[in-house]
Design a protein around this motif. Structure first.
Motif, PDB file in Angstrom:
ATOM      1  N   VAL A 126       0.837  -1.200   0.000  1.00 45.36           N
ATOM      2  CA  VAL A 126       0.000   0.000   0.000  1.00 45.36           C
ATOM      3  C   VAL A 126       0.871   1.248   0.000  1.00 45.36           C
ATOM      4  N   LYS A 127       1.855   1.287   0.859  1.00 47.97           N
ATOM      5  CA  LYS A 127       2.701   2.479   0.961  1.00 47.97           C
ATOM      6  C   LYS A 127       3.511   2.708  -0.308  1.00 47.97           C
ATOM      7  N   LYS A 128       4.004   1.634  -0.890  1.00 49.74           N
ATOM      8  CA  LYS A 128       4.935   1.775  -2.002  1.00 49.74           C
ATOM      9  C   LYS A 128       4.241   1.925  -3.355  1.00 49.74           C
ATOM     10  N   PHE A 129       3.088   1.277  -3.533  1.00 52.42           N
ATOM     11  CA  PHE A 129       2.498   1.210  -4.876  1.00 52.42           C
ATOM     12  C   PHE A 129       1.050   1.693  -4.970  1.00 52.42           C
ATOM     13  N   CYS A 130       0.403   1.995  -3.848  1.00 45.17           N
ATOM     14  CA  CYS A 130      -1.007   2.408  -3.890  1.00 45.17           C
ATOM     15  C   CYS A 130      -1.213   3.774  -3.245  1.00 45.17           C
ATOM     16  N   SER A 131      -0.174   4.585  -3.224  1.00 47.88           N
ATOM     17  CA  SER A 131      -0.252   5.864  -2.521  1.00 47.88           C
ATOM     18  C   SER A 131       0.236   7.024  -3.381  1.00 47.88           C
ATOM     19  N   GLY A 132       0.072   6.907  -4.682  1.00 45.34           N
ATOM     20  CA  GLY A 132       0.520   7.974  -5.575  1.00 45.34           C
ATOM     21  C   GLY A 132      -0.369   9.205  -5.505  1.00 45.34           C
ATOM     22  N   ASP A 133       0.121  10.294  -6.084  1.00 39.99           N
ATOM     23  CA  ASP A 133      -0.662  11.534  -6.141  1.00 39.99           C
ATOM     24  C   ASP A 133      -1.933  11.327  -6.965  1.00 39.99           C
ATOM     25  N   LEU A 134      -3.012  11.961  -6.553  1.00 37.35           N
ATOM     26  CA  LEU A 134      -4.285  11.824  -7.275  1.00 37.35           C
ATOM     27  C   LEU A 134      -4.144  12.294  -8.723  1.00 37.35           C
ATOM     28  N   GLU A 135      -4.731  11.509  -9.620  1.00 37.28           N
ATOM     29  CA  GLU A 135      -4.729  11.871 -11.038  1.00 37.28           C
ATOM     30  C   GLU A 135      -5.890  12.785 -11.393  1.00 37.28           C
ATOM     31  N   PHE A 136      -6.942  12.762 -10.576  1.00 35.41           N
ATOM     32  CA  PHE A 136      -8.091  13.645 -10.780  1.00 35.41           C
ATOM     33  C   PHE A 136      -8.859  13.731  -9.465  1.00 35.41           C
ATOM     34  N   GLU A 137      -9.767  14.676  -9.388  1.00 35.52           N
ATOM     35  CA  GLU A 137     -10.568  14.866  -8.183  1.00 35.52           C
ATOM     36  C   GLU A 137     -11.464  13.641  -7.968  1.00 35.52           C
ATOM     37  N   PRO A 138     -11.449  13.054  -6.778  1.00 35.73           N
ATOM     38  CA  PRO A 138     -12.273  11.862  -6.540  1.00 35.73           C
ATOM     39  C   PRO A 138     -13.739  12.081  -6.904  1.00 35.73           C
ATOM     40  N   GLY A 139     -14.291  11.111  -7.634  1.00 40.18           N
ATOM     41  CA  GLY A 139     -15.689  11.170  -8.046  1.00 40.18           C
ATOM     42  C   GLY A 139     -15.930  11.843  -9.371  1.00 40.18           C
ATOM     43  N   SER A 140     -14.900  12.488  -9.945  1.00 43.06           N
ATOM     44  CA  SER A 140     -15.116  13.269 -11.169  1.00 43.06           C
ATOM     45  C   SER A 140     -14.935  12.450 -12.440  1.00 43.06           C
ATOM     46  N   LYS A 141     -14.163  11.360 -12.383  1.00 43.94           N
ATOM     47  CA  LYS A 141     -13.877  10.565 -13.564  1.00 43.94           C
ATOM     48  C   LYS A 141     -13.828   9.083 -13.194  1.00 43.94           C
ATOM     49  N   PHE A 142     -13.907   8.263 -14.239  1.00 42.31           N
ATOM     50  CA  PHE A 142     -13.715   6.810 -14.085  1.00 42.31           C
ATOM     51  C   PHE A 142     -12.355   6.447 -14.669  1.00 42.31           C
TER      52      PHE A 142
END
Length: 488
Positions: A162-178
């Motif tokens: 989780v820390k190493k591979f699932c914690s990147g910066d958000l690519e878009f605002e949550p809920g705005s895209k799929f």
């Protein structure tokens, strides 16, 4: 002389046989025609696995095709266990909804509420609902250009991954895209372990598998001696080979389950009752959000022109090294199609559509040889230019005889890259760009080939075009960032 063309002709003749007379048993006649269709796909190398088809809740056909273990010639059967890939996600979503029913999780609860050590700037924005619907904006670890080559063979504890591979910066605002996101479902597995005090595997077994009698389903581990396990293969330009190793701690709650067609039928039947989820929870699970994605399922209304038009279809596919899978449900009719294949990528959607046509009394489209298989011998014997010319000739004169889908040339291009034939791969990817100019994926693949060939400027141009067509392509964005960075 090989008898295979004669056998295939006989199979296709059975497939094209008229609908059953009144004297025939309709179910048996449908089963024979479905069997003939799947066998035709097997004979041209486009299916190798197990099938279950049910109509009105009753099993019409349950059968294995091809080999579960090629080295020893062991056949697939209805009891063969296959890795499921992303079909796992519907089980993870069910476990989440069971915890919602028990008051331990809220769908609008924030990720940080359940994983307090998760980065707070993201964890306070992303909800459980966002994770379930692929709308969180958290980068998917499988989108990384280096994940499969550098990471996929190594085991990781859940918290460390989780820390190493699932914690990147958000690519878009949550809920705005799929954006389809394996990281989101990995995080759901971690969340389930925290709130339940049990491992994901234990929770799955105690909450779903044991109560439903799904004894042939479980969390796959490479070290386990698992009876009736299918080996995973991939079809190369030269034939079949063993699929690359993948440590199963990495797909985890996003894709680590195995099962059989029979157990997935049990699962399908259980979803009509309340043994696993209440009616209210099932309503939540099957309600689609962005891009028609619900909680672990794709949901759509079948359009006019297709069999079962106007009814709701609930389905999901899966793909994991050496396997691809499909489960498709039509609840109004209690219809079910399960396809489990152990030879890598193939057109399961086309097979399912043909089965649906048979069930509706229509004539299914016969399977077609892939165009890559038709031009590969030309490439190896006469070169890429001759293969491209052969492609155009076949598309002009025999288009109805071959499958020209995007994935076929893309797969061929990557197989050539794997053989260190970057120039040939570029020629094939360029051909695919010509055929599918609006696909961000094919431009991304061409960029990768250019990069491997050392053609940096052309690679950057391809990646930029891919991003224009698919702004959510994080792989292209990451590679461009590296390529555009000033030299140290």
């Amino acid at each position: 002389m090989s008898p295979r063309p004669v056998v295939l002709a006989a199979t296709l003749a059975l497939l094209a046989a008229p609908p059953p007379s009144r004297a025939d048993n309709a179910a048996e006649a449908k089963a024979r025609r479905v069997d003939a269709l799947v066998e035709a796909y097997r004979q041209i190398g486009q299916f190798n696995g197990s099938v279950l088809v049910a109509e009105k809740g009753a099993v019409l056909l349950k059968k294995g095709y091809g080999l579960a273990q090629m080295e020893w010639g062991i056949p697939n059967t209805a009891d063969t266990r296959f890795r499921l890939g992303s079909i796992t996600k519907q089980f993870t979503a069910t476990l989440v909804l069971r915890q919602v029913e028990q008051g331990r999780i809220r769908l609008d609860g924030k990720l940080s509420d359940y994983l307090p050590d998760y980065r707070p700037d993201t964890g306070q924005k992303v909800t459980v609902h966002h994770l379930l619907t692929h709308t969180s904006g958290i980068p998917s670890y499988t989108d990384s250009a280096t994940f499969f080559s550098e990471v996929s063979r190594d085991p990781y504890p859940v918290d460390e991954f989780v820390k190493k591979f699932c914690s990147g910066d958000l690519e878009f605002e949550p809920g705005s895209k799929f954006h389809y996101d394996n990281s989101g479902y990995f995080l759901l597995g971690a969340l389930l372990e925290k709130v339940s005090g049990r491992s994901y595997e234990q929770l799955l077994r105690e909450e779903i598998l044991d109560p439903l009698g799904m004894k042939d389903t479980g969390y796959d581990r490479g070290e386990t001696v698992l009876p009736h396990r299918a080996a995973g293969y991939e079809r190369d330009l030269a034939g079949y080979r063993n699929a690359p190793y993948l440590d199963m701690s990495l797909p985890y709650a996003a894709g680590a389950l195995y099962s059989t067609v029979e157990d997935l039928y049990r699962w399908d039947q259980a979803l009509y009752g309340t043994a696993v989820l209440s009616e209210a929870s099932k309503e939540r699970m099957f309600t689609p959000f962005l891009e028609g994605y619900a909680y672990g399922w794709n949901v759509r209304t079948i359009p006019e022109g297709e069999p079962e038009a106007g009814r709701k279809e609930i389905a999901h596919g899966g793909g994991i090294n050496g396997f691809n899978t499909l489960i498709r449900r039509v609840p109004d009719d209690h219809g079910l199609i399960v396809l489990l294949n152990n030879t890598g990528t193939t057109a399961l959607g086309a097979i399912a559509r043909g089965i649906r046509d048979v069930l509706a009394g229509r004539e299914p489209t016969p399977p077609k040889q892939g165009i890559a298989e038709a031009i590969a011998p030309v490439l190896f014997e006469q070169g890429a230019a001759a293969a491209v010319a052969r492609y155009h000739a076949l598309k002009t004169t025999r288009a109805a005889d071959f499958g020209f889908e995007e994935f076929r040339l893309n797969t061929m291009g990557y197989q050539l890259l794997g053989r260190d034939r970057a120039d040939d791969a570029i020629a094939i990817f360029k051909l695919n760009v010509e055929a599918f100019p609006r696909s961000g994926n094919v431009h991304d693949s061409l960029g990768e080939a250019y990069l491997k060939a050392g053609q940096k400027d052309l690679a950057m141009a391809s990646y930029r075009r891919s991003l224009e067509l698919n702004p959510s392509n994080q792989n292209a964005r990451d590679i461009l960032k590296k390529l555009e960075a000033p030299a140290p």
